[in-house]
Design a protein around this motif. Structure first.
Motif, PDB file in Angstrom:
ATOM      1  N   TYR A  64      12.155  49.289 101.123  1.00 60.38           N
ATOM      2  CA  TYR A  64      12.469  50.712 100.991  1.00 60.38           C
ATOM      3  C   TYR A  64      13.489  51.134 102.049  1.00 60.38           C
ATOM      4  CZ  TYR A  64      11.860  55.775 100.742  1.00 60.38           C
ATOM      5  OH  TYR A  64      12.077  57.126 100.617  1.00 60.38           O
ATOM      6  N   ARG A  77      16.878  49.847 101.249  1.00 57.55           N
ATOM      7  CA  ARG A  77      17.531  50.646 100.205  1.00 57.55           C
ATOM      8  C   ARG A  77      18.109  51.921 100.794  1.00 57.55           C
ATOM      9  NH1 ARG A  77      12.978  49.018  97.196  1.00 57.55           N
ATOM     10  NH2 ARG A  77      11.945  51.032  97.502  1.00 57.55           N
ATOM     11  N   MET A  78      17.430  52.502 101.773  1.00 60.45           N
ATOM     12  CA  MET A  78      17.957  53.687 102.449  1.00 60.45           C
ATOM     13  C   MET A  78      19.257  53.365 103.159  1.00 60.45           C
ATOM     14  SD  MET A  78      15.975  56.212 101.738  1.00 60.45           S
ATOM     15  CE  MET A  78      16.432  57.433 102.955  1.00 60.45           C
ATOM     16  N   GLN A  99      21.351  50.902 102.398  1.00 63.93           N
ATOM     17  CA  GLN A  99      22.371  50.619 101.389  1.00 63.93           C
ATOM     18  C   GLN A  99      22.889  51.907 100.749  1.00 63.93           C
ATOM     19  OE1 GLN A  99      23.722  47.707 100.679  1.00 63.93           O
ATOM     20  NE2 GLN A  99      22.355  46.377 101.869  1.00 63.93           N
ATOM     21  N   SER A 100      21.987  52.873 100.555  1.00 64.54           N
ATOM     22  CA  SER A 100      22.396  54.127  99.918  1.00 64.54           C
ATOM     23  C   SER A 100      23.318  54.953 100.807  1.00 64.54           C
ATOM     24  CB  SER A 100      21.159  54.950  99.541  1.00 64.54           C
ATOM     25  OG  SER A 100      20.499  55.437 100.702  1.00 64.54           O
ATOM     26  N   ARG A 101      23.284  54.699 102.129  1.00 65.97           N
ATOM     27  CA  ARG A 101      24.134  55.446 103.061  1.00 65.97           C
ATOM     28  C   ARG A 101      25.397  54.667 103.442  1.00 65.97           C
ATOM     29  NH1 ARG A 101      20.241  58.184 101.868  1.00 65.97           N
ATOM     30  NH2 ARG A 101      19.555  60.073 102.947  1.00 65.97           N
ATOM     31  N   ARG A 146      32.234  47.726 102.282  1.00 61.18           N
ATOM     32  CA  ARG A 146      31.070  48.583 102.483  1.00 61.18           C
ATOM     33  C   ARG A 146      30.554  48.401 103.899  1.00 61.18           C
ATOM     34  NH1 ARG A 146      26.513  47.826  99.937  1.00 61.18           N
ATOM     35  NH2 ARG A 146      25.998  49.981  99.448  1.00 61.18           N
TER      36      ARG A 146
END
Length: 424
Positions: free
Chosen positions: A138, A141-142, A144-146, A243
Motif C-alpha cells: 500500500y 503504491r502511494m 508510485q502515485s506521487r 519517473r
C-alpha cells in the motif's frame, strides 16, 4: 360462478364458469366504468347508451368485463387456496350458447419443496488478516502515485517506463511513406504503442543518439500498401523524461497525510487495512451462512423466475451504463459478446437470487417474521434524509415502500441466520 381448480406439476389450471346473468352484470359494470372514454355525437360525455357506443366502436366493453370478472375470481381463489403463483396467468375463454362465458387460466407456481435445515449449521469463519507485505505494498503504491516526470540529464539511457521525445522518419524500400514522419513525438517505452519491436530497440539508447530501427508491419495492418512489409525508422532521441519516485521518509509522509512520521503513517495504514479486511470477512461470513442455508433446501428454481431475474439484472446494468453515457449494445460490442452470451453468463447468479428469495419466504413463514409500519417509516426517514426529500414523498410510492419492506425483511432474516448458525 362455478370455480374449478386442477393442480399439475409446476402449474395450476383454473376454470371459471360465468352464468348469463353474471356476465350481463359484468358487461353493464364495464359500461358504467368505461363509457366516458367514448365520444358519441348528440350525447354528453359518459351518457351515451351502451348499444349506441358498441354500434359505433364495436364490443369495447367485452375485454374490461372479462378482465374484471376473471381477476376478481382469480385473486380470491389464489388467496383462499394459498397458491404461490409465478408471474401472470395465461388466459383464454369460450362464449356459451346461453349467453354465459367460460374462462380458463393457467399459471406457473413455485414448486412445493420442503424447507431444509436453516439453524444449527457450523460454517467456517473467514479470518481477517493483514500481512506486513500488504502494508508495504500500500505504501509503495502511494509512492508510485506521487511520482513525477523529470527530464533526464546528459548520458541517460532509455528504459521501460520512460517517455522518449523523438523525431522519426519511416521508409519502405528506401522511400518515405505517408504518415511515417513526426517531430517531438512523446512515446512511452514499453506501452506497445508502436509496431513490432520498435520500442524494444530504443531501450538502452542514449539521450541525443540517432537510432536506426528495423521493424515489420503486421500482415493485417490497416494501410494495405504497408501490410506485411519491412520498414526502417531513423529516430532522434531528443529528450528523455523519467519517473522520479519520492523517498518514503517523514517529509513525504507529512506531504500526503496528517501524520509526522513514517511509523505513524504505517500504523494508520495497517489499522485501515485491518478494518477493511474485517468488513470483507464479515461480508464473506454472511455470504457463506446464507449459501449453506440455501443449499440445504433441495429444489429447482422455476425457469420463468430465473429468466425474469436475468431481465432485472440487465435492466439494472442498462441504467448504470446509461448514467455513464453508454448503451447496453455498445457495451456488448466492446466486450465482444451477444445478448444471449450475456444472459447465459448471468443465469447462475439469477438462479441463486431466486432460490434465496424462495427459501427466505419459507423462513419468514416458519418464524412468523413481520415488518412493522414503524420500521418502514424509520427506514423511509433514512432514505428521505439521504436524498434530501420529505419522508411523505417516499411513503407515497408503493414501489419504494415495497422495496424498503423487502430490504428490511432480508436484513432481519440474515441477522436471524447469523445468530442461529455457528461460525467456527
Amino acid at each position: 360462478m362455478e370455480k374449478e381448480i386442477k393442480r399439475g406439476k409446476g402449474e395450476v389450471n383454473f376454470t371459471f364458469t360465468v352464468s348469463a346473468d353474471e356476465w350481463k352484470s359484468a358487461l353493464e359494470a364495464a359500461y358504467k366504468a368505461e363509457a366516458a372514454k367514448y365520444r358519441v355525437e348528440g350525447f354528453r360525455k359518459g351518457k351515451a347508451p351502451r348499444g349506441v357506443i358498441e354500434k359505433q366502436y364495436g364490443p369495447v366493453f367485452f375485454e374490461p368485463a372479462l378482465t374484471d370478472t376473471f381477476y376478481n375470481a382469480y385473486r380470491e381463489m389464489v388467496k383462499a387456496e394459498k397458491i404461490d403463483v409465478v408471474g401472470r396467468p395465461e388466459v383464454d375463454f369460450d362464449e356459451l350458447d346461453d349467453g354465459g362465458i367460460v374462462i380458463r387460466a393457467r399459471v406457473e407456481v413455485v414448486p412445493p419443496f420442503e424447507l431444509g435445515k436453516y439453524k444449527g449449521h457450523n460454517v467456517k469463519k473467514t479470518k481477517a488478516t493483514v500481512a506486513e507485505k500488504d502494508v508495504e505494498a500500500y505504501m509503495e503504491r502511494m509512492r508510485q502515485s506521487r511520482a513525477r516526470q523529470v527530464e533526464a540529464k546528459e548520458g541517460a539511457k532509455l528504459a521501460k517506463g520512460d517517455i522518449a521525445i523523438i523525431d522519426f522518419v519511416g521508409s519502405v524500400d528506401g522511400t518515405e511513406f505517408a504518415g511515417g514522419r513526426a517531430s517531438d513525438y512523446e512515446l512511452e517505452i514499453g506501452s506497445g504503442s508502436f509496431i513490432d519491436t520498435f520500442e524494444d530497440q530504443l531501450v538502452g539508447k542514449k539521450l541525443g543518439e540517432n537510432v536506426r530501427v528495423n521493424v515489420k508491419f503486421p500482415d493485417n495492418y490497416h494501410a494495405s500498401e504497408l501490410a506485411g512489409k519491412p520498414a526502417l525508422f531513423v529516430v532522434d532521441i531528443k529528450k528523455i523524461m523519467q519517473r522520479e519516485i519520492p523517498t518514503l521518509d517523514d517529509r513525504f509522509v507529512r506531504e500526503i497525510s496528517e501524520f509526522d512520521t513514517v511509523e505513524a503513517f504505517r500504523n494508520d495504514v495497517r489499522a485501515r487495512l485491518t478494518s477493511q479486511a474485517e468488513m470483507q470477512a464479515k461480508a464473506n461470513d454472511e455470504h457463506e451462512v446464507v449459501k449453506t442455508v440455501i443449499e440445504a433446501s433441495k429444489f429447482t428454481a422455476p425457469a420463468s423466475l430465473v429468466e425474469r431475474q436475468i431481465d432485472a439484472i440487465i435492466q439494472d446494468m442498462e441504467f448504470r451504463l446509461m448514467q455513464q453515457g453508454v448503451g447496453i449494445e455498445g457495451y456488448l460490442q466492446y466486450v465482444n459478446k451477444s445478448m444471449d452470451d450475456f444472459r447465459n453468463e448471468q443465469r447462475k447468479n439469477a438462479d441463486s437470487i431466486v432460490r434465496t428469495r424462495l427459501v427466505f419466504d419459507k423462513i419468514q413463514d416458519a418464524e412468523g417474521f413481520e415488518i412493522t409500519e414503524a420500521e418502514i417509516k424509520a427506514e423511509a426517514q433514512k432514505v428521505a434524509d439521504a436524498a434530501g426529500r420529505k419522508v411523505a414523498e417516499i411513503l407515497k410510492s408503493p414501489d419504494r415502500v415495497n422495496y424498503i419492506e423487502n430490504d428490511l425483511m432480508y436484513t432481519k432474516i440474515v441477522s436471524f441466520l447469523l445468530a442461529n448458525n455457528k461460525l467456527v
